[in-house]
Design an enzyme around this catalytic site. Structure first.
Site, PDB file in Angstrom:
ATOM      1  N   ASN A  13      13.428   9.558 -13.060  1.00 27.18           N
ATOM      2  CA  ASN A  13      12.800   8.847 -14.173  1.00 27.18           C
ATOM      3  C   ASN A  13      11.604   8.092 -13.610  1.00 27.18           C
ATOM      4  O   ASN A  13      11.768   7.059 -12.963  1.00 27.18           O
ATOM      5  CB  ASN A  13      13.805   7.877 -14.812  1.00 27.18           C
ATOM      6  CG  ASN A  13      13.157   7.010 -15.886  1.00 27.18           C
ATOM      7  OD1 ASN A  13      12.050   7.306 -16.344  1.00 27.18           O
ATOM      8  ND2 ASN A  13      13.834   5.935 -16.274  1.00 27.18           N
ATOM      9  N   GLU A  98      15.951   0.148 -20.656  1.00 24.76           N
ATOM     10  CA  GLU A  98      14.664  -0.531 -20.870  1.00 24.76           C
ATOM     11  C   GLU A  98      14.198  -0.366 -22.315  1.00 24.76           C
ATOM     12  O   GLU A  98      13.573  -1.260 -22.880  1.00 24.76           O
ATOM     13  CB  GLU A  98      13.621  -0.005 -19.863  1.00 24.76           C
ATOM     14  CG  GLU A  98      13.908  -0.530 -18.464  1.00 24.76           C
ATOM     15  CD  GLU A  98      13.470   0.381 -17.334  1.00 24.76           C
ATOM     16  OE1 GLU A  98      12.663   1.295 -17.550  1.00 24.76           O
ATOM     17  OE2 GLU A  98      13.966   0.172 -16.199  1.00 24.76           O
ATOM     18  N   GLU A 168      24.560   4.137 -16.616  1.00 24.85           N
ATOM     19  CA  GLU A 168      23.636   3.274 -15.887  1.00 24.85           C
ATOM     20  C   GLU A 168      23.984   1.808 -16.138  1.00 24.85           C
ATOM     21  O   GLU A 168      23.547   1.229 -17.149  1.00 24.85           O
ATOM     22  CB  GLU A 168      22.200   3.534 -16.347  1.00 24.85           C
ATOM     23  CG  GLU A 168      21.724   4.949 -16.086  1.00 24.85           C
ATOM     24  CD  GLU A 168      20.223   5.005 -15.857  1.00 24.85           C
ATOM     25  OE1 GLU A 168      19.816   5.541 -14.829  1.00 24.85           O
ATOM     26  OE2 GLU A 168      19.470   4.479 -16.686  1.00 24.85           O
ATOM     27  N   SER A 214      19.688   2.174  -8.983  1.00 24.33           N
ATOM     28  CA  SER A 214      19.353   1.990  -7.567  1.00 24.33           C
ATOM     29  C   SER A 214      19.971   3.045  -6.656  1.00 24.33           C
ATOM     30  O   SER A 214      20.332   2.749  -5.510  1.00 24.33           O
ATOM     31  CB  SER A 214      19.729   0.574  -7.109  1.00 24.33           C
ATOM     32  OG  SER A 214      19.010  -0.389  -7.863  1.00 24.33           O
TER      33      SER A 214
HETATM   34  C1  PEP Z   1      16.473   4.341 -14.082  1.00 21.10           C
HETATM   35  O1  PEP Z   1      15.328   4.041 -14.388  1.00 21.10           O
HETATM   36  O2  PEP Z   1      17.154   5.033 -14.857  1.00 21.10           O
HETATM   37  C2  PEP Z   1      17.006   3.872 -12.810  1.00 21.10           C
HETATM   38  C3  PEP Z   1      18.236   4.143 -12.506  1.00 21.10           C
HETATM   39  O3  PEP Z   1      16.141   3.157 -12.018  1.00 21.10           O
HETATM   40  P1  PEP Z   1      16.382   2.741 -10.463  1.00 21.10           P
HETATM   41  O4  PEP Z   1      16.890   3.989  -9.769  1.00 21.10           O
HETATM   42  O5  PEP Z   1      15.068   2.320  -9.986  1.00 21.10           O
HETATM   43  O6  PEP Z   1      17.428   1.677 -10.469  1.00 21.10           O
END
Ligand code: PEP
Length: 253
Positions: A13, A98, A168, A214
């Site tokens: 993403n 987000e 997530e 992350s």
């Molecule tokens: C995301 O944007 O779905 C995400 C998991 O971001 P990050 O890996 O930076 O935490």
């Protein structure tokens, strides 16, 4: 062990990052070989055409980061599923935290966007996950259950099998704070259980459930080894070709 029953999908993403020139350069650096996982990059709208051309004959697929739920009409600033399909997009992220946090996304709009994506032949990556205070209040399962049921309400068993769910935990996104492999595995297993209760075990066993939050080159192997974790949705680390490659190689297939 039912992991082999479903596709492993590693999706990047990119969020609101990369100009078109930078996108073409990053894609050039992506070395994707082997067939352990389906690999997708979800780029900003303005990079979709560039990305579709840059992946050329490789196995990397293109995804968008949102889609509107109507087919066409007076919806200034929005993009329809058919428009995405027309330029070679195959996947679309729906309900990212987000978007829930900053753009008023709800379980109901997630449901409508998912319906539009499926109708157009796109593969939806539907994001769900609890906030930090929800985890601390011990209501993670309640939240995941609600988001799964409402977000995926009204779909047939065959449609459910086409949907990818990304678990997530919001507290882990972009924070450098990763869920432990056990926490990720437990939550993905719980979500699979919610689907099993509605559609039966065979359907639930066929659904790809990713972990996101992350994930990086160091922790990917342990997270992806969990029985119920069938891939990853990766933000920050997907912008670094070498790290994204390491994550792809860590996939179990
Ligand atoms: C995301 O944007 O779905 C995400 C998991 O971001 P990050 O890996 O930076 O935490």
């Amino acid at each position: 062990m039912n992991k082999g029953l479903r596709k492993t999908v590693i999706a990047g993403n990119w969020k609101m990052n990369k100009t078109r020139a930078e996108a073409a350069e990053l894609i050039k650096q992506l070395a994707v070989d082997g067939d352990k996982a389906d690999v997708v990059i979800c780029v900003p709208y303005t990079n979709l055409q560039t990305a579709a051309e840059a992946v050329g004959g490789s196995s990397v697929k293109i995804g968008a980061q949102n889609v509107h739920y109507e087919k066409s009409g007076a919806f200034t600033g929005e993009i329809s599923a058919d428009m995405l399909k027309e330029i070679g997009v195959e996947y679309v992220i729906i309900g990212h935290s987000e978007r829930r946090q900053y753009f008023g996304e709800t379980d109901e709009t997630v449901n409508r966007r998912t319906r539009a994506a499926l109708n157009a032949g796109l593969i939806p990556i539907v994001c769900i996950g609890e906030l930090l205070d929800e985890r601390e209040a011990n209501i993670t399962e309640e939240v995941l259950s609600r988001q799964t049921k409402l977000g995926l309400a009204g779909f047939t068993a065959d449609e459910i099998k086409k949907i990818i769910i990304a678990y997530e935990p919001v507290w882990a996104i972009g924070t450098g704070k990763t869920a432990t492999a056990a926490q990720a595995g437990e939550a993905c297993g719980f979500i699979r259980g919610v689907i099993a209760k509605i559609h039966g075990k065979d359907v639930a066993d066929a659904v790809t459930i990713q972990y996101g939050g992350s994930m990086n080159a160091k922790n990917a192997a342990e997270l992806l080894a969990q029985e119920d974790v069938d891939g990853g949705l990766i933000g920050g680390a997907s912008l670094i070709a070498e790290d994204f490659g390491t994550i792809i190689n860590a996939a179990q297939g």
